[in-house]
Design a protein around this motif. Sequence first.
Motif, short mmCIF file in Angstrom:
data_model
loop_
_atom_site.label_atom_id
_atom_site.label_comp_id
_atom_site.label_asym_id
_atom_site.label_seq_id
_atom_site.Cartn_x
_atom_site.Cartn_y
_atom_site.Cartn_z
N SER A 31 0.86 -1.19 0.00
CA SER A 31 0.00 0.00 0.00
C SER A 31 0.89 1.24 0.00
CB SER A 31 -0.91 0.02 1.24
OG SER A 31 -1.69 -1.15 1.31
N VAL A 32 0.63 2.17 -0.92
CA VAL A 32 1.44 3.38 -1.02
C VAL A 32 0.50 4.57 -1.18
CG1 VAL A 32 3.40 2.17 -2.04
CG2 VAL A 32 1.68 3.21 -3.53
N PRO A 33 0.98 5.80 -0.90
CA PRO A 33 0.13 6.98 -1.08
C PRO A 33 -0.36 7.10 -2.52
CG PRO A 33 2.11 7.52 0.18
CD PRO A 33 2.30 6.13 -0.33
N THR A 41 9.00 3.76 4.57
CA THR A 41 8.44 2.44 4.29
C THR A 41 8.40 1.63 5.58
OG1 THR A 41 9.47 2.49 2.10
CG2 THR A 41 8.66 0.36 2.89
N LEU A 42 7.30 0.92 5.77
CA LEU A 42 7.16 -0.02 6.87
C LEU A 42 7.07 -1.43 6.30
CD1 LEU A 42 4.32 1.78 8.91
CD2 LEU A 42 6.80 2.17 9.03
N ALA A 74 4.61 4.06 2.84
CA ALA A 74 4.37 2.79 2.16
C ALA A 74 4.35 1.69 3.21
CB ALA A 74 5.46 2.52 1.13
N VAL A 75 3.42 0.74 3.05
CA VAL A 75 3.30 -0.36 4.00
C VAL A 75 3.30 -1.68 3.23
CG1 VAL A 75 1.96 -1.41 5.86
CG2 VAL A 75 1.97 1.08 5.59
N LEU A 76 4.28 -2.52 3.52
CA LEU A 76 4.31 -3.87 2.98
C LEU A 76 3.95 -4.83 4.10
CD1 LEU A 76 5.02 -5.99 0.78
CD2 LEU A 76 7.37 -5.93 1.66
#
Length: 235
Positions: A31-33, A41-42, A74-76
Amino acid sequence: MEVRGGVLLRARRRDVELRTDDGLRLVGELSVPTDRPPVGTLVALHPLPTAGGFMDSHVIRKAAARLPALADLAVLRFNFRGVSSPRGRSEGEFGEGIAEAADLAAAVAFVHDEGLPTPWLVGWSFGTEVALKHGRGVETAGLLLLSPPLHRTTDAELAAWNDVATPIVAVVPEFDDYLRPEEARRRFAVVPRAEVVAVEGGKHLWVGEKQTTRVLSEIVQRVAPQALPLPATWP
């Protein structure tokens, strides 16, 4: 709308697959803006699979649902080997926090290949053990450890973090089932720079919107402090 519960704020989201060095396919989501590059980034490392932990465990799911919009992050998130969720099942079998070293390496390599900022590792419970045991072997901006039990992490593994300057923040609930703030300070004392944040009234699972917001705010304070305070409503 009020930002709480299962609200899903705008982001560009896509299903992804990670490939490990030992040949496994792991399922996940990035998920990114929507309209700007992420400022950080997480990489989210979920709780214990044998106790029901997976990529949809609520704090991780809410981080992916909210923080791309609220903090430009950003969340991975992904399932460790052998773990299933509505997204699908990652190949392999539970590795007791040892084989998961390859899962962590695959996630960080994916972030690099995507051209995203160097990630913070956000572990929750079992995920903190994976971060502490194997995070020194990957490029990371820092460790954010939510409810670290320190069951699988030895004092020698903690002390090894003195060889690098990576920031380490442990967010410890007052009423944790496994490791409470006083004991956490004693255990983490072998790494003097490690910060232990005691959360009044908190429990291991961070149930309730108040606790969720506190945890997400602690994450954002380290990765994107300009986004604080996190808004309670969103247009």
